[in-house]
Design an enzyme around this catalytic site. Structure first.
Site, PDB file in Angstrom:
ATOM      1  N   HIS A  90       0.919  -1.032   0.152  1.00  0.00           N
ATOM      2  CA  HIS A  90      -0.051   0.030   0.043  1.00  0.00           C
ATOM      3  C   HIS A  90       0.803   1.371  -0.001  1.00  0.00           C
ATOM      4  CE1 HIS A  90      -3.203   2.992   1.206  1.00  0.00           C
ATOM      5  NE2 HIS A  90      -4.145   1.873   1.291  1.00  0.00           N
ATOM      6  N   ASP A 205     -37.008  31.941  12.026  1.00  0.00           N
ATOM      7  CA  ASP A 205     -37.339  30.980  11.183  1.00  0.00           C
ATOM      8  C   ASP A 205     -38.716  30.969  10.650  1.00  0.00           C
ATOM      9  OD1 ASP A 205     -37.197  28.483   9.511  1.00  0.00           O
ATOM     10  OD2 ASP A 205     -37.353  27.354  11.389  1.00  0.00           O
TER      11      ASP A 205
HETATM   12  C1  SPV Z   1     -35.092  23.135  10.180  1.00  0.00           C
HETATM   13  O1  SPV Z   1     -33.855  22.697  10.249  1.00  0.00           O
HETATM   14  O2  SPV Z   1     -34.967  24.239   9.728  1.00  0.00           O
HETATM   15  C2  SPV Z   1     -35.974  22.346  10.301  1.00  0.00           C
HETATM   16  C3  SPV Z   1     -36.180  21.158  11.266  1.00  0.00           C
HETATM   17  O3  SPV Z   1     -36.888  22.535   9.678  1.00  0.00           O
HETATM   18  S1  SPV Z   1     -36.863  21.761  12.682  1.00  0.00           S
HETATM   19  O4  SPV Z   1     -36.017  22.783  13.017  1.00  0.00           O
HETATM   20  O5  SPV Z   1     -36.902  20.666  13.740  1.00  0.00           O
HETATM   21  O6  SPV Z   1     -38.263  22.072  12.292  1.00  0.00           O
HETATM   22 MG    MG Z   2     -36.907  24.298   8.643  1.00  0.00          MG
END
Ligand code: SPV
Ligand code: MG
Length: 432
Positions: A90, A205
């Site tokens: 190797h 988010d």
């Molecule tokens: C994300 O990572 O944005 C998701 C998964 O959608 S959760 O945050 O668990 O909804």
């Molecule tokens: Mg998400």
């Protein structure tokens, strides 16, 4: 007659491989070359751009090779036990780094009957470097990257997927390798989380970070990685917009989009019922899936439907009914989410779903039920596990602690022992 064994894991035969064969012929008469199987290659260090059959034929054509066999595992146990080679040869590139564990195992196996390991200087000249880089870059091309997710689902017991939100997290997903009792472990795919892509931008988010910006993040990650990307598409937006998103993602080389069956102002699922969240109707969400599948141009691209019934406490029957409808509408996979701190409802869903759909991929995100192991998920038929936010959640406290330390001591010295060295950060990024 002396037998010499070596194993090749390559899509291109270059002078380095020919040199190994040349050295092998000095040691023995029977030169046996193992070609790593597809399953083993992906656990090793990279994916393949050439089919197994082609890789096998390439090795058969090399002058001096007596026999070509399949090596099914990255460890050499089966081969050495069956073949009893007098020598294993190797390149010495495996005397350090994660491959060292495989080498040590080979040494132990050979010692048992007096076999010998021969490390020869690894050929890494400009030509080999160029071929190596070319292979790596090919893997990053959309047409290679996109189809890898489906291949991984076929080849892996479970596709291990880690969150990414930047070039840097992409590099961690791409390059982190650990040794284990069976050889090596690494992540298979990347999750472009809406939560993390929003959080690193200091935004909630709620589908506030617009698609163009999120595509920029994908591009950033793609520039420095080769692994396939699963894109968190939130609700997918309006059907009229969703079709354009599908087209853009497949063109970029993303492998899959996951859309969740919520409507109106989307909030993160892990808020559960503590905030107002509206689940979409089955009919409307199916229409969205159908519209996406209709405009899709490349069969490899996947649209995965995410069911929020357990998150919103609508019950198991609702979750299963929706799964049935979404698969009938053309979904290429189902993601089932839960915010319970143990996995029983996820297991129940998977078991019920598997009775009706033996092959449709199941995706889970064990953020709340994080005690669950990959082995348990495999036992319940899960195909993709997504570790959706752990990189972001580990980076934030580390950065905050450093900031506090500097404020407390009015200098940076106290924080330094926790930090990556300047030398490391300067050399972290490969130069072209
Ligand atoms: C994300 O990572 O944005 C998701 C998964 O959608 S959760 O945050 O668990 O909804
Ligand atoms: Mg998400």
């Amino acid at each position: 007659m002396k037998t010499v064994y070596t194993c090749f894991c390559t899509d291109v035969i270059h002078e380095g491989h020919l040199n190994i064969i040349k050295e092998a012929t000095k040691l023995g008469d029977e030169i046996v070359v193992g070609v790593l199987s597809d399953e083993a290659v992906i656990r090793f260090n990279r994916f393949f751009t050439v089919d197994f059959e082609e890789r096998f034929r390439m090795v058969q054509k090399i002058d001096g090779v007596s026999k070509v066999i399949v090596q099914h595992d990255i460890t050499y146990d089966d081969i050495i036990q069956n073949l009893h080679p007098d020598y294993v040869i190797h390149g010495d590139n495996w005397t350090s780094g994660p491959l060292k564990a495989i080498r040590n195992n080979v040494v132990q196996l050979l010692e048992k009957y007096g076999g010998e390991l021969i490390d020869i200087p690894y050929t890494y000249n400009e030509n080999v470097k160029r071929i190596d880089n070319k292979m790596k870059e090919k893997l990053a091309m959309p047409e290679y990257r996109r189809k890898r997710l489906r291949k991984l689902i076929d080849l892996c017991p479970i596709v291990k997927t880690i969150e990414v939100h930047s070039g840097l997290t992409g590099l961690i997903a791409e390059k982190t390798v650990v040794e284990n009792d069976r050889g090596l472990d690494q992540f298979d795919a990347m999750w472009m989380s809406s939560l993390c892509d929003s959080t690193v931008k200091g935004k909630p988010d709620i589908e506030l970070v617009d698609m163009t910006t999120r595509f920029r993040t994908i591009d950033e990650v793609m520039e420095v990685t080769t692994k396939p990307i699963i894109f968190d598409g939130d609700t997918g937006g309006r059907i009229e917009h969703f079709v354009y998103i599908v087209r853009s993602l497949e063109r970029m080389g993303v492998s899959a989009i996951i859309i969740e069956d919520k409507t109106g102002l989307k909030k993160n699922s892990l808020f559960g019922t503590t905030v107002e969240q509206t689940q979409d109707t089955i009919e409307h969400f199916c229409e969205k899936i159908r519209a996406g599948k209709k405009v899709q141009l490349i069969d490899d691209f996947m649209i995965i439907a995410r069911i929020e019934s357990l998150i919103l406490e609508k019950g198991m029957d609702d979750a299963i009914n929706r799964a049935r409808a979404y698969v009938a509408a053309g979904a290429d996979g189902i993601m089932i989410h839960s915010r319970k701190d143990e996995p029983s409802e996820i297991f129940e869903f998977c078991d019920l779903f598997r009775m009706e759909h033996p092959a449709t991929p199941i995706v889970v995100v064990p953020t709340s039920f994080n005690s669950v192991t990959e082995a348990e998920l495999i036992a319940h038929g899960v195909n993709i596990v997504i570790y959706a936010n752990q990189l972001t959640r580990s980076a934030f406290p580390a950065m905050e602690q450093t900031a506090k330390s500097i404020l407390k001591y009015h200098r940076a010295q106290e924080a330094d022992s926790q930090l990556m060295s300047i030398q490391q950060i300067l050399t972290l990024i490969d130069q072209l």
